[in-house]
Enzyme design. Sequence first.
Site, PDB file in Angstrom:
ATOM      1  N   LYS A 211      -6.135  -0.538 144.505  1.00 49.28           N
ATOM      2  CA  LYS A 211      -6.040  -2.042 144.776  1.00 49.28           C
ATOM      3  C   LYS A 211      -5.183  -2.370 145.843  1.00 49.28           C
ATOM      4  CE  LYS A 211      -4.927  -6.445 142.783  1.00 49.28           C
ATOM      5  NZ  LYS A 211      -4.731  -7.132 141.229  1.00 49.28           N
ATOM      6  N   GLU A 217       0.561   8.604 144.745  1.00 49.24           N
ATOM      7  CA  GLU A 217      -0.291   9.611 144.367  1.00 49.24           C
ATOM      8  C   GLU A 217      -1.564   9.464 144.990  1.00 49.24           C
ATOM      9  OE1 GLU A 217       1.535   7.516 142.457  1.00 49.24           O
ATOM     10  OE2 GLU A 217       1.874   8.041 140.306  1.00 49.24           O
ATOM     11  N   GLY A 271      -5.923  -4.334 137.999  1.00 49.85           N
ATOM     12  CA  GLY A 271      -6.299  -2.696 138.119  1.00 49.85           C
ATOM     13  C   GLY A 271      -6.953  -2.586 137.046  1.00 49.85           C
ATOM     14  N   ARG A 272      -6.383  -2.731 135.868  1.00 50.75           N
ATOM     15  CA  ARG A 272      -6.916  -2.141 134.464  1.00 50.75           C
ATOM     16  C   ARG A 272      -8.174  -2.861 133.875  1.00 50.75           C
ATOM     17  NH1 ARG A 272      -1.952  -4.129 134.175  1.00 50.75           N
ATOM     18  NH2 ARG A 272      -1.431  -5.973 133.064  1.00 50.75           N
ATOM     19  N   GLU A 357      -0.406  -1.496 129.169  1.00 46.72           N
ATOM     20  CA  GLU A 357       0.185  -2.012 130.395  1.00 46.72           C
ATOM     21  C   GLU A 357      -0.072  -3.597 130.154  1.00 46.72           C
ATOM     22  OE1 GLU A 357      -1.671  -1.235 134.332  1.00 46.72           O
ATOM     23  OE2 GLU A 357       0.018   0.135 134.628  1.00 46.72           O
ATOM     24  N   HIS A 388      -9.956  17.183 112.147  1.00 43.44           N
ATOM     25  CA  HIS A 388      -9.473  18.575 111.832  1.00 43.44           C
ATOM     26  C   HIS A 388      -7.707  18.692 112.578  1.00 43.44           C
ATOM     27  CE1 HIS A 388     -13.069  19.715 109.851  1.00 43.44           C
ATOM     28  NE2 HIS A 388     -13.523  18.925 110.834  1.00 43.44           N
ATOM     29  N   LYS A 515       8.706   3.982 139.883  1.00 39.41           N
ATOM     30  CA  LYS A 515       8.264   4.391 141.313  1.00 39.41           C
ATOM     31  C   LYS A 515       9.211   4.314 142.233  1.00 39.41           C
ATOM     32  CE  LYS A 515       3.735   1.926 140.380  1.00 39.41           C
ATOM     33  NZ  LYS A 515       2.638   0.916 140.900  1.00 39.41           N
TER      34      LYS A 515
END
Length: 555
Positions: A211, A217, A271-272, A357, A388, A515
Amino acid sequence: MTVPANRTPLTQRPEWQALATHARAQVGTTLRQRFAADPRRGERMVAEGAGWYLDYSKQRIDDDTLRLLLALADACGVGERIGAMFAGAHVNATEDRPALHVALRAPAGTRIVADGADVVAGVQDVLARMEAFARDVREGRWTGATGRRVRHVVNIGIGGSDLGPAMAARALRHYVDGPRPRFVSNVDPAALREALDGLDPAETLFIVCSKTFTTQETLVNAAAARAWCVAALGEAAVARHFVAVSTNEEGVRAFGIEPAHMFGFWDWVGGRYSMDSAIGLSTMLAVGPARFRELLDGFHAMDAHFRSAPPEANLPVLMALLAIWNNDFLGAQTVAVLPYAQDLARFPAYLQQLAMESNGKRVTASGERVDVQTCPVYWGEPGTNGQHSFYQLLHQGTRLVACDFIGFCQPLPAPGEDADDVRRRHDLLMANLFAQGEALAFGRDAVQLRAQGTPEALVAHKTCPGDRPSITLLADRLTPHSLGALVALYEHAVFVQGTIWGIDSFDQWGVELGKQLARATEAELAAPGVDGDAAAGHDSSTRTLIRRYRQRRGG
Ligand code: F6P
């Protein structure tokens, strides 16, 4: 930023206090008793919308609980806030902008206005560009630099620019008839290496999704991917092998991708909340434009339900209120997300960002301390695998964990498979889902165990106390439509919870500090020498860790 008016703290509101009193009065009433007292409870405490059926009868509530929760929603202005979000009001207060992801799936011709301008036409323009591009790639008209077809797509992005499309690619794998995307998010060199393993650069298309187009990264991974491509095909190949999805045209251009190869979106898409924007390009390439439209239709169907259904029959509102009840009044600190669908394997991870977030915050939109617990921790694994491993704790641990079971009535047999056999195995899967909800709710007490001849020494060990709350979400099939509706359901439930807590569910200031520190520390790691005082500004722990790393990293 327009600072919203202070709110009355939740614990001082009569509606909250009434719920607290009610919760105390409920202590000791078990789900067994509730079901025994009302034989139709499992038929009554359900709701339906946009193809999803919600059973909330196994929650520790009665009709009064629901009435009080609905009164709380009313007092917190949930109805008005829903209207405000759809109307393009600046519900993202700290960033002073709308949160209009609902416009991404609004049918063409609908009018949704943000800051005086209709946004739907722009959304449809980008969708049309994505569709033209997807058809060109899928039908072989868009080729790599050497004229070869694109057979591999690698999505480079992180957070909302990764989790949504990665979850969707996994969820819709039954429908994939184009290039199956791979995903790189982590800056760990191992991540890109794994994604590129076995790929031919001449047949690989990279989608750089960011965005902001400033995320470290993503830019580092994109640069490394670019170098991989250029090493094999030369600099001129970049234009045929890289496209971008972003709101930052300048950043995209600076990276070397022409605006003609960029698909835009807008600052009013968080973004999410963006997997149905151009961030979903990898999904569209994989399943095709028509299936992508079905996904959008599913989102929209849930939007329409959310906007129009009365609160007591409104799936996102009900799920939000039950989540508040479990979190704030019963003390359940976590929610286990348990899809009984292997293809929803990435759904818990997707939901972690969406919920945590959005609502992992300690102050209200106006900056005051929230006086109750906010977002629980979301986690999970597909059933039956989790049974399990961690279900032991769900059944007999000392903590109360709220469970969201998600399942489908019909399997998706692959071509060539024996459909009857697939159905039988799917029956087994769903039998496990139903059994787990039942076991969690009703448990097994000492009387039953003794009646079954359990040795006295094992009675305590085998006792399952029950009363563990769960909801069950059922849809007919896992399709693009049902996936879109499911995501929208959780998006809106998160928003309603945030509204009740009074927090801004659309900002994420808490991620910034880490960050900033990482940027500074990166420079320190790059400083010459092995043990100088490059790390002098840090606390003694961080300083010592950095020194040790610099001394031992080699190279
Ligand atoms: O670090 C958090 C975050 O800002 C998320 O909100 C976002 O989804 C992610 O980083 C990626 O951001 P971008 O799409 O701008 O690269």
